[in-house]
Design an enzyme around this catalytic site. Structure first.
Site, short mmCIF file in Angstrom:
data_model
loop_
_atom_site.label_atom_id
_atom_site.label_comp_id
_atom_site.label_asym_id
_atom_site.label_seq_id
_atom_site.Cartn_x
_atom_site.Cartn_y
_atom_site.Cartn_z
CD GLU A 276 -6.66 5.27 2.59
OE1 GLU A 276 -7.66 5.44 3.28
OE2 GLU A 276 -5.57 4.88 3.05
CG ASP B 38 -1.90 5.01 5.02
OD1 ASP B 38 -1.79 3.88 5.56
OD2 ASP B 38 -2.96 5.44 4.55
CE LYS C 185 -6.55 8.44 8.29
NZ LYS C 185 -7.20 7.32 8.98
NE ARG D 149 -10.87 -1.34 3.45
CZ ARG D 149 -11.39 -1.68 4.61
NH1 ARG D 149 -12.58 -2.25 4.67
NH2 ARG D 149 -10.74 -1.46 5.75
CG ASP E 228 -9.86 7.32 6.82
OD1 ASP E 228 -8.78 7.29 6.21
OD2 ASP E 228 -9.95 7.47 8.06
CE LYS F 159 -3.27 2.55 2.97
NZ LYS F 159 -4.17 2.46 4.14
CG ASP G 160 -5.43 7.78 4.89
OD1 ASP G 160 -6.32 8.43 4.32
OD2 ASP G 160 -5.65 6.72 5.54
N1 BES Z 1 -4.22 4.21 6.99
C1 BES Z 1 -5.36 3.93 7.78
C2 BES Z 1 -5.13 2.85 8.83
C3 BES Z 1 -4.14 3.15 9.91
C4 BES Z 1 -4.57 3.56 11.16
C5 BES Z 1 -2.78 2.98 9.71
C6 BES Z 1 -3.67 3.80 12.16
C7 BES Z 1 -1.87 3.23 10.70
C8 BES Z 1 -2.31 3.63 11.94
C9 BES Z 1 -6.52 3.46 6.88
O1 BES Z 1 -6.54 3.97 5.61
C10 BES Z 1 -7.76 3.89 7.53
O2 BES Z 1 -8.01 5.06 7.58
N2 BES Z 1 -8.53 2.93 8.01
C11 BES Z 1 -9.75 3.21 8.64
C12 BES Z 1 -10.74 2.25 8.04
C13 BES Z 1 -12.18 2.60 8.29
C14 BES Z 1 -12.56 3.87 7.64
C15 BES Z 1 -13.02 1.48 7.77
C16 BES Z 1 -9.56 2.96 10.12
O3 BES Z 1 -8.71 2.16 10.51
O4 BES Z 1 -10.23 3.61 10.91
ZN ZN Z 2 -4.77 4.60 4.84
MN MN Z 3 -7.59 5.81 5.47
#
Ligand code: BES
Ligand code: ZN
Ligand code: MN
Length: 523
Positions: free
Chosen positions: A369, A308, A297, A371, A367, A285, A290
């Site tokens: 993104e 990220d 966020k 996947r 968010d 990824k 992000d």
């Molecule tokens: N990049 C984040 C996940 C992440 C969180 C990485 C903390 C490193 C530390 C990912 O893109 C994300 O935002 N995931 C969301 C998913 C949700 C919207 C379904 C999450 O983890 O809250």
């Molecule tokens: Zn992310």
């Molecule tokens: Mn995200």
């Protein structure tokens, strides 16, 4: 940007006579009784490798260490002036914990100890390690661990400070590892491999630590492509036009909110003479930043989302190491890169996106993104043909909640998940297999499309698993695959510990290299 590098070589001179700035030896803690005369708890036990140093101190070394407060606990480093007893002016004694029941400490114990010692000796130019190395079948693993730990503990990100930092001590420039026979070919081969492996980890850390304004997708793609070509890999870069025309709906959707357009970098290593015929695909990824996009966020901690792209960095750096290690399997990396930004051109919740494999995805949260870009890249890997697909990403906060900051989550075909766990155990990057439950897939049914990107109820139940369940839709049935969620372990926000420095850790580069070796040897 490259951080200052550390060099490493072997020596077989008696450690007591080595002309270096500091010598590192190990000490075990013991659980023994309180000493009747000194009143100190237990007796420290010097580790093997320290014999000649101990002799030079006339048997007073453990007593002196105890007076200085040494406990022998893991991560502890006590420095003392040698005052002419041995050639090196400084002795650094690193704790190895309780004496192991077997002959030698576990490789990860040595790796962390070597890293901690090298960090504690910052400012010294030349350092020698006289740590316990078994002379049996485990010798190679132990030597590799010490070499990797020393090289990784010597990492420091170059950074952006415009003024010299008078109080900052430079990382150790040169490490010597004391072994019984420095000319031994097997030992030399381990050091060569450790240099390559540590080089890939350090490269990953650099890419993760670089500021996100300096590493947007076009710049990141250029850096990876340039490094790939220099290493002799075949390189293909798809730009935003090629991605749109090629049907990469997920990468295009996530990338369209940013002025810096998305990329997909493909790196291929082909073994001479065709090799074993096995084909390994790696996917990482590469969200260079992000923000969450329209589903933005919170501000607190958002800066860490510069990491990220840790999966992309790890996969790209692994390929550079593969080019040097020359396994006899074909290895192809697919690295999707995008910046997830909110703007008038962003993708939005409610959008339905056609992915590279034709599946339609209903977006519910911009968010989620990762996947979206990974689904396209994994489908492309399967379309090109592969036997094993390893994908790694900072995919979900759910990984951190369920497994913490040290242990990655693994989802995929059962047998391959076990191999990832074993590889992680072998290299000191723990990873834990997790299920892909039917009810989690059911929760991602969409009213309008083939699948929702997240649980429709916006329910966090099985948060990490939703990521794995979604990615499964983009892998063909003939491919053994594993998704490694590194949201926690790829980035270390705390103080340095062992061979981990602050910032990018380089996880899971060493796991990926071990897995490639595993496929090379065992199919
Ligand atoms: N990049 C984040 C996940 C992440 C969180 C990485 C903390 C490193 C530390 C990912 O893109 C994300 O935002 N995931 C969301 C998913 C949700 C919207 C379904 C999450 O983890 O809250
Ligand atoms: Zn992310
Ligand atoms: Mn995200």
């Amino acid at each position: 940007m490259t951080s200052p590098s550390t060099t490493l070589s072997l020596v077989d001179t008696d450690p007591a006579e080595l002309a270096v700035d500091a010598i590192v030896i190990g000490v075990h803690s013991t659980t023994g009784e309180q000493d009747a005369t000194s009143g100190l708890a237990g007796t420290l036990l010097l580790a093997s490798g320290a014999e000649s140093i101990a002799a030079a101190f006339d048997g007073k070394l453990t007593e002196t260490l105890a007076l200085l407060g040494a406990t022998g606990g893991p991560g502890e480093v006590i420095k003392l002036a040698t005052l002419g007893t041995v050639t090196a002016p400084v002795l650094a004694v690193v704790g190895l914990g309780a004496e192991p029941s077997g002959a030698a400490p576990a490789p990860e114990t040595l790796r962390r100890a070597a890293g901690a010692a090298v960090r504690a000796l910052a400012g010294a130019a030349r350092v020698a390690m006289a740590l316990p190395l078994p002379d049996d079948a485990d010798a190679a693993d132990a030597l590799r661990a010490v070499a990797e730990g020393a090289l990784l503990g010597g990492y420091r990100f170059a950074g952006y400070k415009t003024r010299p930092q008078p109080t900052r001590r430079e990382p150790v420039a040169e490490v010597l590892v004391a072994v019984p026979d420095a000319a031994d070919a097997a030992a030399q081969a381990e050091v060569t491999r450790a240099r390559t492996v540590a080089g890939a980890v350090r490269r990953t850390r650099d890419w993760v630590n670089i500021a996100p304004n300096e590493l947007r997708p076009p710049a990141f793609a250029d850096a990876v492509a340039e490094a790939g070509r220099a290493a002799g890999l075949e390189v293909e870069v798809l730009d935003e036009v090629a991605l749109r025309e090629g049907g990469y709906g997920g990468i295009t959707a996530v990338g369209q909110g940013s002025e810096a357009p998305p990329r997909l970098v493909k790196l291929t290593y082909t073994p001479d003479g065709g090799g074993t015929g096995k084909r390994v695909a790696l996917v990482g990824k590469g969200i260079t930043f992000d923000t969450g996009g329209i589903s933005i966020k919170p501000a607190q901690g958002m800066w860490e989302m510069k990491s990220d792209m840790a999966g992309a960095a790890a996969v790209a750096a692994t390929m550079l190491a593969v080019a040097e290690l020359k396994p006899s399997v074909t290895v192809t990396a697919y690295v999707p890169m995008a910046e997830n930004m909110p703007s008038g051109t962003s993708y939005r919740p409610g959008d339905v996106i056609t992915m590279f494999n034709g599946k339609k995805v209903e977006v519910l949260n911009t968010d989620a993104e990762g996947r979206m870009i990974l689904g396209d890249a994994m489908a492309r890997a399967c379309a090109d043909g592969c036997d094993y697909l390893f994908e790694t990403s900072t995919l979900t906060g759910g990984q951190v909640v369920s497994l913490g900051k040290r242990i990655s989550g693994v989802m995929g075909t059962a047998e391959l998940c076990e191999r990832v766990r074993d590889a992680g155990d072998a290299v000191g990057e723990p990873a834990w297999p997790m299920p892909l439950p039917d009810d989690v897939r059911k929760g991602m049914d969409s009213d309008v499309a083939d699948i929702s990107q997240v649980n429709a109820g916006m329910d966090r139940a099985g948060h990490m698993l939703q990521g794995g369940v979604f990615l499964r839709e983009f892998v063909t049935d003939d491919v053994a695959w594993a998704h490694i969620d590194i949201a926690g372990p790829s980035y270390h926000s705390g103080e340095a510990t062992g061979y981990w420095t602050k910032g990018g850790t380089g996880v899971p580069v060493r796991t990926l290299l071990h897995l490639i070796d595993d496929v090379d040897t065992n199919g």
